[in-house]
Design a protein around this motif. Sequence first.
Motif, PDB file in Angstrom:
ATOM      1  N   ALA A 124     -15.193   1.146   0.260  1.00  0.00           N
ATOM      2  CA  ALA A 124     -14.004   1.440  -0.077  1.00  0.00           C
ATOM      3  C   ALA A 124     -13.701   0.401  -1.090  1.00  0.00           C
ATOM      4  N   VAL A 125     -13.067   0.860  -2.148  1.00  0.00           N
ATOM      5  CA  VAL A 125     -12.573   0.082  -3.230  1.00  0.00           C
ATOM      6  C   VAL A 125     -11.261   0.064  -3.784  1.00  0.00           C
ATOM      7  N   ASP A 126     -10.648  -0.998  -3.853  1.00  0.00           N
ATOM      8  CA  ASP A 126      -9.183  -1.169  -4.475  1.00  0.00           C
ATOM      9  C   ASP A 126      -9.049  -2.199  -5.419  1.00  0.00           C
ATOM     10  N   LEU A 141     -12.513   5.693  -3.421  1.00  0.00           N
ATOM     11  CA  LEU A 141     -11.967   5.056  -4.585  1.00  0.00           C
ATOM     12  C   LEU A 141     -10.395   4.809  -4.411  1.00  0.00           C
ATOM     13  N   GLY A 142      -9.750   3.750  -4.413  1.00  0.00           N
ATOM     14  CA  GLY A 142      -8.342   3.519  -4.283  1.00  0.00           C
ATOM     15  C   GLY A 142      -7.887   3.463  -2.895  1.00  0.00           C
ATOM     16  N   THR A 143      -8.591   2.780  -2.053  1.00  0.00           N
ATOM     17  CA  THR A 143      -8.492   2.925  -0.654  1.00  0.00           C
ATOM     18  C   THR A 143      -7.014   2.800  -0.125  1.00  0.00           C
ATOM     19  N   ASP A 199     -12.113  -2.531  -9.997  1.00  0.00           N
ATOM     20  CA  ASP A 199     -11.415  -1.671 -10.834  1.00  0.00           C
ATOM     21  C   ASP A 199     -12.504  -0.429 -10.618  1.00  0.00           C
ATOM     22  N   TRP A 200     -12.021   0.552  -9.702  1.00  0.00           N
ATOM     23  CA  TRP A 200     -12.998   1.805  -9.775  1.00  0.00           C
ATOM     24  C   TRP A 200     -14.434   1.519  -9.504  1.00  0.00           C
ATOM     25  N   PHE A 201     -15.088   2.138 -10.432  1.00  0.00           N
ATOM     26  CA  PHE A 201     -16.634   1.832 -10.310  1.00  0.00           C
ATOM     27  C   PHE A 201     -17.190   0.351 -10.551  1.00  0.00           C
ATOM     28  N   PRO A 231      -6.524   8.844  -6.091  1.00  0.00           N
ATOM     29  CA  PRO A 231      -6.008   7.975  -7.096  1.00  0.00           C
ATOM     30  C   PRO A 231      -4.599   8.218  -7.348  1.00  0.00           C
ATOM     31  N   PRO A 232      -3.837   7.118  -8.225  1.00  0.00           N
ATOM     32  CA  PRO A 232      -2.512   7.454  -8.622  1.00  0.00           C
ATOM     33  C   PRO A 232      -2.345   8.608  -9.616  1.00  0.00           C
ATOM     34  N   TYR A 233      -1.271   9.488  -9.235  1.00  0.00           N
ATOM     35  CA  TYR A 233      -1.427  10.711 -10.376  1.00  0.00           C
ATOM     36  C   TYR A 233      -0.068  11.179 -10.733  1.00  0.00           C
ATOM     37  N   VAL A 273       0.996  -1.282   0.057  1.00  0.00           N
ATOM     38  CA  VAL A 273      -0.136   0.099   0.002  1.00  0.00           C
ATOM     39  C   VAL A 273       0.808   1.137  -0.118  1.00  0.00           C
ATOM     40  N   LEU A 274       0.164   2.135  -0.558  1.00  0.00           N
ATOM     41  CA  LEU A 274       1.203   3.431  -0.473  1.00  0.00           C
ATOM     42  C   LEU A 274       1.038   3.997   1.009  1.00  0.00           C
ATOM     43  N   ILE A 275       2.122   4.714   1.461  1.00  0.00           N
ATOM     44  CA  ILE A 275       2.111   5.203   2.916  1.00  0.00           C
ATOM     45  C   ILE A 275       1.308   6.477   2.657  1.00  0.00           C
TER      46      ILE A 275
HETATM   47  C1  LIG Z   1      -2.451   7.121  -4.323  1.00  0.00           C
HETATM   48  S1  LIG Z   1      -2.985   5.478  -3.514  1.00  0.00           S
HETATM   49  C2  LIG Z   1      -4.006   6.116  -2.524  1.00  0.00           C
HETATM   50  C3  LIG Z   1      -4.092   5.104  -1.474  1.00  0.00           C
HETATM   51  C4  LIG Z   1      -4.860   5.767  -0.018  1.00  0.00           C
HETATM   52  N1  LIG Z   1      -6.159   6.074  -0.546  1.00  0.00           N
HETATM   53  C5  LIG Z   1      -4.107   6.944   0.684  1.00  0.00           C
HETATM   54  O1  LIG Z   1      -4.666   7.931   0.366  1.00  0.00           O
HETATM   55  O2  LIG Z   1      -3.116   6.616   1.289  1.00  0.00           O
HETATM   56  C6  LIG Z   1      -4.273   4.903  -4.923  1.00  0.00           C
HETATM   57  C7  LIG Z   1      -4.697   3.413  -4.775  1.00  0.00           C
HETATM   58  O3  LIG Z   1      -5.566   3.221  -6.055  1.00  0.00           O
HETATM   59  C8  LIG Z   1      -5.424   1.926  -6.110  1.00  0.00           C
HETATM   60  N2  LIG Z   1      -5.815   1.563  -7.473  1.00  0.00           N
HETATM   61  C9  LIG Z   1      -5.136   1.721  -8.527  1.00  0.00           C
HETATM   62  N3  LIG Z   1      -5.560   1.701  -9.760  1.00  0.00           N
HETATM   63  C10 LIG Z   1      -7.141   1.259  -9.456  1.00  0.00           C
HETATM   64  C11 LIG Z   1      -8.237   0.658 -10.354  1.00  0.00           C
HETATM   65  N4  LIG Z   1      -8.297   0.617 -11.567  1.00  0.00           N
HETATM   66  N5  LIG Z   1      -9.323   0.500  -9.436  1.00  0.00           N
HETATM   67  C12 LIG Z   1      -9.400   0.444  -8.000  1.00  0.00           C
HETATM   68  N6  LIG Z   1      -8.243   0.997  -7.510  1.00  0.00           N
HETATM   69  C13 LIG Z   1      -7.135   1.205  -7.980  1.00  0.00           C
HETATM   70  C14 LIG Z   1      -4.026   1.588  -5.840  1.00  0.00           C
HETATM   71  O4  LIG Z   1      -4.139   0.180  -5.458  1.00  0.00           O
HETATM   72  C15 LIG Z   1      -3.687   2.163  -4.691  1.00  0.00           C
HETATM   73  O5  LIG Z   1      -3.996   1.764  -3.232  1.00  0.00           O
END
Ligand SMILES: C[S@@+](CC[C@H](N)C(=O)[O-])C[C@H]1O[C@@H](n2cnc3c(N)ncnc32)[C@H](O)[C@@H]1O
Length: 296
Positions: free
Chosen positions: A152-154, A130-132, A181-183, A198-200, A101-103
């Motif tokens: 919460a979705v991941d 989304l992306g928990t 996968d998201w929604f 989300p990842p950015y 997981v992201l820290i």
């Molecule tokens: C930037 S991290 C944020 C984690 C946490 N929410 C936080 O703020 O510390 C983004 C999260 O999105 C998830 N993720 C990436 N692609 C995804 C997808 N297509 N659907 C759902 N989750 C996704 C990753 O596994 C990751 O846990």
Amino acid sequence: MLAGTVADRLAVGAGIRGITVREALCQADQHIGDVDARMLMQQVLDASHAYLIVHSDQVLTAEQAQKFRQLIERRVAGEPIAYITGKREFYGMDFVVSPSVLIPRPETELLVDLALERIPSNRTVRILDLGTGSGAIAIAIAKCRPLALVTAVDISPGAAAIARANMRQHDVDNLSIVEGDWFGGVAGEIFDLIVANPPYVARADPHLSQGDLRFEPPIALSGGEDGLDCLRQIIAAAPAHLAESGSLLVEHGYDQAEICRELLDIADYDAVFTCPDLAGIMRVSGGFCPGSIVRQ
Ligand SMILES: C[S@@+](CC[C@H](N)C(=O)[O-])C[C@H]1O[C@@H](n2cnc3c(N)ncnc32)[C@H](O)[C@@H]1O
């Protein structure tokens, strides 16, 4: 390898006369700084900061000195302190973290603050995170708003497992964690508020090969060529999952506020805004469900 330095001295010290907590911390401080040294010592002794102060003359056992040395070596090699200790504080709570997981970052607390401003404490509303990842955002919201129903979705099974562990640790019963996968994980469901960090990070961003990011899961960081892939998907798809007066909040990179507002405008969100974090960096953008202001 810490040749001839703290590693050797810790080992030698433990072998000859033993080394005290204070001496070990002093030596480690030169290599990893006093805060990290203290956190690793707390990990080794399973003790509080206060304990280290009161027991600074305690002599470490050979086993403790060796464990401390190993942890220092991992830190010197760049491994994030949170992965070494297995925890990170977020919104005043301790969260279990692992390399799955992201820290959680302090700046993400803004997303929780803005979410809580929008969630009434006296009635039930439906929230989606989304992306928990570790579940930090979802759990902070669920704890602060016990009447809210949080989903919460991941996409990562490893992340979902850590989020569930944190959910148990914090004794949260108004949260469900879904792998998807998201929604895709919440097809047909409607929410009053959707939040996402989300990842950015853009593919070629040099930060990906520096510091903690080198150890974090790429799926948590990389947002495609320009970093905006996930933000585009979420902003475009969220309206189909928002209640009439619902809203979306997304965290984004320091230079992505303008493009995020454009994406929100293109998708017809109402009252589009950006909010700065404590460092003054434009960090979270959002808006109301398209057409919600006309309907009110
Ligand atoms: C930037 S991290 C944020 C984690 C946490 N929410 C936080 O703020 O510390 C983004 C999260 O999105 C998830 N993720 C990436 N692609 C995804 C997808 N297509 N659907 C759902 N989750 C996704 C990753 O596994 C990751 O846990």
